[in-house]
Design an enzyme around this catalytic site. Structure first.
Site, PDB file in Angstrom:
ATOM      1  CB  SER A 196      -0.891   0.007   1.251  1.00  0.00           C
ATOM      2  OG  SER A 196      -1.534   1.258   1.431  1.00  0.00           O
ATOM      3  CE1 TYR A 206      -4.381  -1.545   4.977  1.00  0.00           C
ATOM      4  CE2 TYR A 206      -3.559   0.672   4.573  1.00  0.00           C
ATOM      5  CZ  TYR A 206      -3.953  -0.569   4.103  1.00  0.00           C
ATOM      6  OH  TYR A 206      -3.906  -0.844   2.754  1.00  0.00           O
TER       7      TYR A 206
END
Length: 256
Positions: free
Chosen positions: A154, A167
């Protein structure tokens, strides 16, 4: 067994590609694109109804290109399940050329919300799931003298934002683990880390924290389609055997 085998380096011809988290979003787009490219795709996820629908939707492309999609139920948090996923693909197709570790979850929240169960879920899927895939596929790649790992990380692997501490932490870990894998692997194993920015997907639907959900709605105003990420995976797989695409970051132009 596949009717057309790639070379020993796994870089040419029809490849056997395993994709985790393939029931929606980036995983589904990657699986569909690689079938269209002519590869045999083994698509793993928990939602087998979605996988069956994906297999049906890609059947026409498979008929034209020689690729195909095999749906398999998979829980990446279960180490034995991942090992069986890889071994069954090898038994059926004779080899495994690529593992796309894509499965991930993103229930964002501030740390003081204390959503510890959601933290645990992110660690289990985003980190342990990745490690389970590596543990299952690395011996196979070593034994056959070829293989390619693709980790879908990501843009959060390169930054930390409010509500994203856990996250982003899991994605920093995914990037570090994959880079360590690249450095430790034999030259015949290729390793790619792909870091998408804001992409249209169901990831944001798992956010239960109201503040984080509201912030994400604004953040995702300029999202790119998952097909863009699928194009990047296809590019990395298509390179010649002496070329290893180590890292790709793909963001919308509005994301800074």
């Amino acid at each position: 067994m596949t009717t057309q085998q790639p070379g020993r380096d796994g870089s040419a011809g029809r490849k056997v590609v395993l994709v985790t988290g393939a029931s929606s979003g980036i995983g589904a787009a990657v699986a569909a694109r690689l079938v269209a490219d002519g590869h045999q795709v083994v698509a793993g996820a928990r939602r087998t109804d979605r996988l069956r629908a994906l297999a049906e939707s890609t059947a026409e492309a498979a008929g034209c290109s020689g690729g195909g999609l095999q749906p398999v139920r998979l829980d990446v948090t279960d180490r034995a399940d991942v090992a069986d996923f890889v071994q069954a693909a090898r038994d059926r197709h004779g080899r495994v050329d690529v593992l796309v570790n894509n499965a991930g979850v993103m229930p964002l929240s501030r740390l003081d919300s204390l959503l510890v169960d959601e933290w645990d879920r992110m660690i289990d899927v985003n980190v342990r799931g990745l490690l389970h895939g590596i543990a299952a596929a690395l011996p196979v790649f070593t034994a056959q003298g070829s293989g390619h790992f693709v980790t879908v990380a990501s843009a959060g692997a390169h930054e930390v934002v409010p509500t994203g501490a856990v996250y982003c932490g899991t994605k920093h870990a995914a990037r570090a683990i994959t880079e360590g894998l690249r450095q430790e692997s034999a030259p015949f194993i290729r390793v790619t880390t792909l870091s998408p920015g804001v992409v249209s997907s169901e990831l944001a639907d798992t956010i239960t924290d109201p503040g984080a959900a509201e912030a994400m709605r604004a953040y995702r105003a300029h999202a790119i389609g998952p097909e863009v990420i699928a194009d990047a995976v296809s590019y990395a797989l298509a390179q010649p055997p002496d070329t290893d695409v180590n890292e790709i970051v793909v963001r919308p132009v509005h994301q800074r």
